[in-house]
Design an enzyme around this catalytic site. Structure first.
Site, short mmCIF file in Angstrom:
data_model
loop_
_atom_site.label_atom_id
_atom_site.label_comp_id
_atom_site.label_asym_id
_atom_site.label_seq_id
_atom_site.Cartn_x
_atom_site.Cartn_y
_atom_site.Cartn_z
N GLY A 8 0.82 -1.22 0.00
CA GLY A 8 0.00 0.00 0.00
C GLY A 8 0.84 1.26 0.00
N ARG A 11 0.80 5.96 -1.71
CA ARG A 11 0.50 7.27 -1.10
C ARG A 11 0.54 7.16 0.43
NH1 ARG A 11 -6.11 7.14 -1.78
NH2 ARG A 11 -6.44 6.14 0.24
N ASN A 87 1.75 -2.31 5.37
CA ASN A 87 1.16 -0.98 5.57
C ASN A 87 -0.25 -0.85 4.97
OD1 ASN A 87 1.37 2.17 5.74
ND2 ASN A 87 0.94 1.73 3.59
N SER A 139 -2.52 0.21 15.05
CA SER A 139 -3.14 1.52 15.32
C SER A 139 -3.43 1.60 16.81
CB SER A 139 -4.46 1.65 14.54
OG SER A 139 -5.21 2.74 15.02
N TYR A 152 -12.30 -2.21 12.11
CA TYR A 152 -10.91 -1.72 12.02
C TYR A 152 -10.14 -2.03 13.31
CZ TYR A 152 -7.21 1.76 11.06
OH TYR A 152 -6.01 2.40 10.84
N ALA A 154 -10.70 -4.41 15.42
CA ALA A 154 -10.46 -5.87 15.48
C ALA A 154 -9.25 -6.23 14.62
CB ALA A 154 -11.69 -6.63 14.99
N LYS A 156 -6.74 -4.35 13.74
CA LYS A 156 -5.48 -3.80 14.25
C LYS A 156 -5.05 -4.50 15.55
CE LYS A 156 -4.80 -0.93 10.89
NZ LYS A 156 -3.70 -1.17 9.94
N ILE A 185 -2.90 10.58 11.98
CA ILE A 185 -1.87 11.05 11.06
C ILE A 185 -2.54 11.66 9.82
CG2 ILE A 185 0.24 10.37 9.80
CD1 ILE A 185 0.31 9.80 12.89
P1 NAP Z 1 -4.06 5.53 2.85
O1 NAP Z 1 -3.59 6.92 2.57
O2 NAP Z 1 -5.49 5.20 2.57
O3 NAP Z 1 -3.10 4.51 2.05
C1 NAP Z 1 -3.32 3.13 2.10
C2 NAP Z 1 -2.84 2.52 0.80
O4 NAP Z 1 -3.15 1.11 0.82
C3 NAP Z 1 -3.57 3.12 -0.41
O5 NAP Z 1 -2.65 3.44 -1.42
C4 NAP Z 1 -4.51 1.99 -0.81
O6 NAP Z 1 -4.85 1.96 -2.18
C5 NAP Z 1 -3.69 0.76 -0.43
N1 NAP Z 1 -4.54 -0.41 -0.40
C6 NAP Z 1 -5.83 -0.50 0.01
N2 NAP Z 1 -6.27 -1.76 -0.14
C7 NAP Z 1 -5.25 -2.48 -0.66
C8 NAP Z 1 -5.12 -3.84 -1.04
N3 NAP Z 1 -6.12 -4.71 -0.91
N4 NAP Z 1 -3.93 -4.26 -1.55
C9 NAP Z 1 -2.90 -3.39 -1.71
N5 NAP Z 1 -2.98 -2.09 -1.35
C10 NAP Z 1 -4.14 -1.65 -0.84
O7 NAP Z 1 -3.80 5.13 4.35
P2 NAP Z 1 -2.71 5.66 5.40
O8 NAP Z 1 -3.38 6.65 6.27
O9 NAP Z 1 -1.44 6.00 4.73
O10 NAP Z 1 -2.54 4.34 6.29
C11 NAP Z 1 -1.48 3.41 6.11
C12 NAP Z 1 -1.55 2.39 7.23
O11 NAP Z 1 -1.45 3.03 8.50
C13 NAP Z 1 -2.89 1.61 7.26
O12 NAP Z 1 -2.65 0.28 7.63
C14 NAP Z 1 -3.66 2.33 8.34
O13 NAP Z 1 -4.63 1.50 8.93
C15 NAP Z 1 -2.54 2.68 9.31
N6 NAP Z 1 -2.89 3.78 10.21
C16 NAP Z 1 -3.16 5.03 9.70
C17 NAP Z 1 -3.51 6.05 10.59
C18 NAP Z 1 -3.80 7.45 10.11
O14 NAP Z 1 -4.13 8.31 10.96
N7 NAP Z 1 -3.68 7.76 8.84
C19 NAP Z 1 -3.58 5.80 11.96
C20 NAP Z 1 -3.31 4.51 12.41
C21 NAP Z 1 -2.96 3.51 11.54
P3 NAP Z 1 -6.19 2.71 -2.67
O15 NAP Z 1 -5.75 4.10 -2.92
O16 NAP Z 1 -6.58 2.01 -3.93
O17 NAP Z 1 -7.21 2.56 -1.58
#
Ligand code: NAP
Length: 244
Positions: A8, A11, A87, A139, A152, A154, A156, A185
């Protein structure tokens, strides 16, 4: 040169991790669900400009066979896989009373099953190499829960259990397995929350600001480096004091 595979990573936090690990000298194996994720996106070129090699491997990480094939392709292209960052993640929020079975199952398969799919295949390579670092994106919600996120949280929470289990199963094989647990974030994932939800979160953060993807990437960089060679099975919260 060592290689890091980041799921992932087109971005958000994944892209920031790719940039940081490239600066640390790793070749980067990018993953995202489809080629479209890398269109109008200069992340791969940015990484190559740092003087390391970078390649895109598209796969839906919720599918076991797709992960098996991707891991094989990454190994063929780069010869080693030294760091795996799980990720990729999604949200499908809603109070449990209104959450559908589809919303629940999708989040579990993309966020949690994917981690099994990737670790099972990559650990086999790392075991033969006798070294490797795995970093899983959990998370704070997986530790403390959050209304509207039963699916979500569950997924994490499960990642935390999986991280500790794999740390125990592979510790003697030279593989470390740790998790980071971000708070709130700034990324496309959190941009879609309402102003009310964002304000509520901010009021609980000791540092009174949201985190940036680079602040997750710097901790991942430490866990991917030999500076953390005796750290395994840990969950590091990166949340600006959200939970204290
Ligand atoms: P994000 O901007 O939505 O990026 C996630 C990436 O994963 C996207 O490029 C997405 O592609 C890709 N993805 C989704 N489903 C996929 C699949 N089945 N196979 C391969 N790639 C896939 O999310 P983020 O905020 O950077 O989060 C990254 C990680 O950190 C996640 O695991 C999230 O749960 C965790 N996290 C984030 C936060 C926060 O505040 N942002 C907090 C705690 C934990 P698409 O663009 O096609 O959807």
């Amino acid at each position: 040169m060592a290689t890091a595979l980041i799921t992932g990573s087109a971005r958000g936090i994944g892209a920031a991790i790719a940039e940081r690990l490239a600066s640390d000298g790793f070749n980067i194996a990018f993953n995202d669900i489809n080629e479209g994720c890398f269109e109008n996106n200069d992340i791969v070129e940015k990484i190559r400009a740092k003087g390391v090699e970078a390649e895109v491997f598209c796969a839906d990480v919720s599918k076991y066979a797709a992960c098996e094939e991707m891991v094989k392709a990454v190994k063929e292209r780069f010869d080693t896989i030294d760091v795996l960052v799980n990720n990729a993640g999604i949200t499908r929020d809603g109070l449990m009373a209104r959450m559908t079975e589809e919303q629940y199952d999708l989040v579990i398969s993309v966020n949690q099953k994917s981690v099994f799919n990737m670790m099972k295949n990559v650990c086999e390579i790392m075991r033969k190499q006798k070294h490797g670092h795995i970093i899983n994106l959990a998370s704070v919600v997986g530790v403390y829960g959050n209304p509207g996120q039963v699916n979500y949280s569950a997924s994490k929470a499960a990642i935390i259990g999986m991280t500790k289990t794999v740390a125990k199963e592979y510790g003697s094989r030279g593989i470390t397995c740790n998790a980071v647990a971000p708070g709130f974030i700034h990324t496309p994932m959190t941009d879609k929350l309402t102003d009310e939800q964002k304000a509520a979160m901010l009021s609980r953060i000791a540092m009174k600001r949201y985190g940036e993807p680079e602040e997750i990437a710097s901790v991942v960089s430490f866990l991917a480096s030999e500076d953390s060679s005796y750290v395994t099975g840990q969950v590091i919260e990166i949340a600006g004091g959200l939970s204290i």
